[in-house]
Design a protein around this motif. Sequence first.
Motif, mmCIF file in Angstrom:
data_model
loop_
_atom_site.group_PDB
_atom_site.id
_atom_site.type_symbol
_atom_site.label_atom_id
_atom_site.label_comp_id
_atom_site.label_asym_id
_atom_site.label_seq_id
_atom_site.Cartn_x
_atom_site.Cartn_y
_atom_site.Cartn_z
ATOM 1 N N LYS A 159 0.888 -1.360 0.075
ATOM 2 C CA LYS A 159 0.037 -0.038 -0.098
ATOM 3 C C LYS A 159 1.023 1.246 -0.061
ATOM 4 C CE LYS A 159 -3.403 -2.386 2.804
ATOM 5 N NZ LYS A 159 -4.500 -2.321 3.971
ATOM 6 N N THR A 160 2.120 1.028 0.605
ATOM 7 C CA THR A 160 2.924 2.290 0.588
ATOM 8 C C THR A 160 4.222 2.293 -0.388
ATOM 9 O OG1 THR A 160 3.979 1.109 2.501
ATOM 10 C CG2 THR A 160 2.257 2.485 3.081
ATOM 11 N N LEU A 161 3.993 1.533 -1.338
ATOM 12 C CA LEU A 161 5.086 1.566 -2.285
ATOM 13 C C LEU A 161 5.180 2.797 -3.159
ATOM 14 C CD1 LEU A 161 4.604 -1.944 -3.862
ATOM 15 C CD2 LEU A 161 6.602 -1.362 -2.611
ATOM 16 N N ASP A 162 6.340 3.123 -3.714
ATOM 17 C CA ASP A 162 6.334 4.424 -4.318
ATOM 18 C C ASP A 162 5.863 3.844 -5.848
ATOM 19 O OD1 ASP A 162 7.392 6.434 -6.069
ATOM 20 O OD2 ASP A 162 9.393 6.731 -5.016
ATOM 21 N N PHE A 163 4.971 4.234 -6.252
ATOM 22 C CA PHE A 163 4.298 3.779 -7.345
ATOM 23 C C PHE A 163 4.773 4.742 -8.589
ATOM 24 C CE2 PHE A 163 1.310 1.475 -4.759
ATOM 25 C CZ PHE A 163 1.485 0.011 -5.603
ATOM 26 N N GLN A 164 5.135 5.959 -8.381
ATOM 27 C CA GLN A 164 5.535 6.833 -9.519
ATOM 28 C C GLN A 164 7.170 6.168 -9.805
ATOM 29 O OE1 GLN A 164 4.561 9.685 -10.900
ATOM 30 N NE2 GLN A 164 6.068 8.801 -12.161
ATOM 31 N N ARG A 165 7.996 5.524 -8.922
ATOM 32 C CA ARG A 165 8.972 5.053 -9.062
ATOM 33 C C ARG A 165 8.933 3.732 -10.046
ATOM 34 N NH1 ARG A 165 12.982 2.356 -4.314
ATOM 35 N NH2 ARG A 165 14.473 1.145 -5.975
ATOM 36 N N ILE A 166 7.942 2.865 -9.494
ATOM 37 C CA ILE A 166 7.613 1.609 -10.137
ATOM 38 C C ILE A 166 7.367 1.813 -11.611
ATOM 39 C CG2 ILE A 166 5.836 -0.115 -10.367
ATOM 40 C CD1 ILE A 166 6.114 -0.382 -7.334
ATOM 41 N N TYR A 167 6.327 2.915 -11.866
ATOM 42 C CA TYR A 167 5.816 3.341 -13.173
ATOM 43 C C TYR A 167 6.988 3.668 -14.173
ATOM 44 C CZ TYR A 167 3.367 5.736 -17.103
ATOM 45 O OH TYR A 167 2.985 6.213 -18.329
ATOM 46 N N ASP A 168 7.937 4.410 -13.730
ATOM 47 C CA ASP A 168 8.995 5.078 -14.450
ATOM 48 C C ASP A 168 9.913 4.025 -14.800
ATOM 49 O OD1 ASP A 168 8.256 7.510 -14.039
ATOM 50 O OD2 ASP A 168 9.637 7.938 -12.393
ATOM 51 N N ASN A 169 10.007 2.944 -14.181
ATOM 52 C CA ASN A 169 10.981 1.618 -14.693
ATOM 53 C C ASN A 169 10.314 0.353 -15.031
ATOM 54 O OD1 ASN A 169 13.304 2.837 -13.319
ATOM 55 N ND2 ASN A 169 12.707 2.363 -11.292
ATOM 56 N N MET A 170 8.921 0.795 -15.383
ATOM 57 C CA MET A 170 8.224 -0.301 -16.110
ATOM 58 C C MET A 170 8.121 -0.032 -17.787
ATOM 59 S SD MET A 170 4.873 -1.324 -13.596
ATOM 60 C CE MET A 170 4.308 -2.147 -14.733
ATOM 61 N N GLN A 171 7.617 -1.116 -18.403
ATOM 62 C CA GLN A 171 7.475 -1.093 -19.799
ATOM 63 C C GLN A 171 6.105 -0.370 -19.990
ATOM 64 O OE1 GLN A 171 9.579 -2.199 -22.375
ATOM 65 N NE2 GLN A 171 11.075 -3.005 -21.150
#
Length: 248
Positions: A194-206
């Motif tokens: 619930k507290t993951l940095d989803f902006q960071r995740i999005y930036d590193n995904m396809q």
Amino acid sequence: MSALCEATGADVSQVSYAVGIDTRIGPKFLNASVGFGGSCFQKDILNLVYICECNGLPEVAEYWKQVIKINDYQKNRFVNRVVASMFNTVANKKVAILGFAFKKDTGDTRETPAIDVCKGLLGDKARLSIYDPQVAEDQIQRDLTMKKFDWDHPLHLQPMSPTTVKQVSNVWDAYEATKDAHAVCILTEWDEFKTLDFQRIYDNMQKPAFIFDGRNIVNPAKLREIGFIVYSIGKPLDAWLEDMPAVA
């Protein structure tokens, strides 16, 4: 109920809240998910089926069998949604699996819906990167190679070949699991997700980047603002997803 909500544009959380207001029912165990697991629930239902059949009550036994079948349906529906949303194939695409235990705060994987979801994705040649904070790699490998009993075909066992398991990697960090992934599937309601940095995740995904929330623990609106295409169990779909082929 989550399938009906998605088909009608309703919100399963609101349905759960309304039903739970009745104190005779209460709000517990009404949260929609990718499916139930654990060592007890399915075993107890199957024991009930056996008792009914032994006592000459085939109609009652068949009723309880449907509980198991609808649970399998829910897991299959989730897999079908992932595949259909990602242009009808996940072949050679990296899918991050967040959570493998059947519920949070345990390393127990008995009857976890993650097994069937992972096998379904592997069947379409996906590459899986799995992260669970309490489930060991060797346990995941055993679960994915375990033969599964098929209720409709008692003599039909479904093993996962060692070759297919090579499409699976196990990591100990959610960010590593999601790096270069085409999609993220949340299968256990771990608080840390619930507290993951989803902006960071999005930036590193396809791109396009998909999130399939099988536990309804993330905020779909906030994720869509970042740029994700989001599917949450029993929630109104993205307009983009609504244009994709229908999922049973």
